[in-house]
Design a protein around this motif. Structure first.
Motif, short mmCIF file in Angstrom:
data_model
loop_
_atom_site.label_atom_id
_atom_site.label_comp_id
_atom_site.label_asym_id
_atom_site.label_seq_id
_atom_site.Cartn_x
_atom_site.Cartn_y
_atom_site.Cartn_z
N ALA A 46 -15.37 60.79 -41.90
CA ALA A 46 -16.30 59.95 -41.32
C ALA A 46 -15.73 59.78 -39.78
N GLU A 70 -20.92 57.64 -43.47
CA GLU A 70 -20.48 56.82 -42.60
C GLU A 70 -20.84 57.06 -41.24
N TRP A 111 -20.37 49.58 -40.82
CA TRP A 111 -20.09 50.79 -41.61
C TRP A 111 -22.08 51.10 -41.18
N THR A 118 -25.18 53.95 -42.56
CA THR A 118 -24.93 55.49 -43.39
C THR A 118 -26.09 56.32 -42.56
N CYS A 154 -17.52 49.91 -46.95
CA CYS A 154 -17.00 51.63 -46.81
C CYS A 154 -15.82 51.65 -47.04
N ASP A 211 -21.65 61.77 -52.39
CA ASP A 211 -20.70 61.41 -50.96
C ASP A 211 -19.48 61.91 -51.25
#
Length: 262
Positions: free
Chosen positions: A21, A46, A61, A63, A71, A202
């Protein structure tokens, strides 16, 4: 404008594991379209933005395609950044999300970071042929949570061998799909797919475990559970159901510290 950026592998204790992330501390929210463009440029599942505000941190958050309500792995990564790089000395960080409310992360003496999230409300539904069409094996049960569909399978082998059709899955109006089964060496295993939000699969999905923890706590008649998300990067999580909250634990490690110019 110059911004600091961290990239952290969450739910892992080594780089190239868990779920990466991006974490970007800001003094105030950037325009939404700019935050979305940065998340798309990062091209990670993310990107989280955090703001220090008195006794808490604000968090949002994104995407590569949309802003999301919650998230887990990016919140864990944000806590790791605050503890390890931003000079935070206490052992509990209180985040506030405009979409999900108060979210706390506690640091243990062993380096484990534990998320305290609201439990998802899930209910069993009839197995849908439309949803099942996106997967090579039909589920034995299907459930619906606040954001995701949950497909339950008989054994871990089915989760490992599963083939999926992103074109078919993208036809369904939902954030994502969780496939799950009892584990061989852990209580349960899972994978998560979200083509509608720009994430094909993911690696480790903390928020999915706010649904999976009450599901498996009910099935296994126990509130403390160990889980593995069976992506290629693999993620290990501890899960505990406490009333209407779920505690999700994992470790994190910094991969990158840098600057971006926008």
């Amino acid at each position: 404008m110059k911004l600091k950026i961290y990239q952290v592998d969450a739910f892992a204790n080594y780089v190239f594991g868990g779920n990466p992330a991006a974490i970007i501390p800001v003094e105030r929210w950037l325009p939404d379209d700019l935050m979305q463009k940065i998340a798309a440029e990062n091209n990670l599942s993310e990107t989280a933005y955090i703001i220090k505000e008195k006794d808490k941190y604000l968090i949002r958050w994104f995407t590569p395609a949309v802003e999301v309500d919650l998230c887990g792995h990016a919140t864990l990564a944000a806590a790791h950044v605050i503890f390890s790089h931003e000079g935070f000395e206490d052992d509990v960080i209180s985040f506030y999300s405009p979409r999900s409310g108060v979210l706390e992360v506690e640091r243990g003496s062993d380096g484990l970071l534990t998320l305290d999230f609201p439990k998802d409300t899930i209910h069993q539904i009839e197995v849908s042929k439309k949803i099942s069409a996106g997967f090579s094996i039909a589920p034995i049960e299907m459930w619906k949570g606040g954001s995701d569909y949950i497909l339950v399978y008989e054994k871990e082998e089915h989760i490992l061998e599963m083939e999926f059709d992103l074109f078919e899955l993208a036809k369904v109006d939902t954030r994502g799909f969780i496939i799950t089964a009892p584990g061989v060496k852990v209580d349960f295993v899972s994978r998560w797919f979200g083509p509608r939000v720009g994430v094909d699969e993911d690696p480790v999905t903390g928020s999915a475990h706010t649904s999976l923890t009450p599901l498996w706590a009910g099935k296994l008649k126990k509130n403390q559970l160990n889980a593995v998300q069976l992506s290629k990067r693999l993620g290990k999580l501890t899960c505990e159901l406490i009333g209407d909250r779920v505690k999700i634990g994992g470790k994190a490690i910094t991969y990158l510290v840098g600057e971006i110019f926008v």
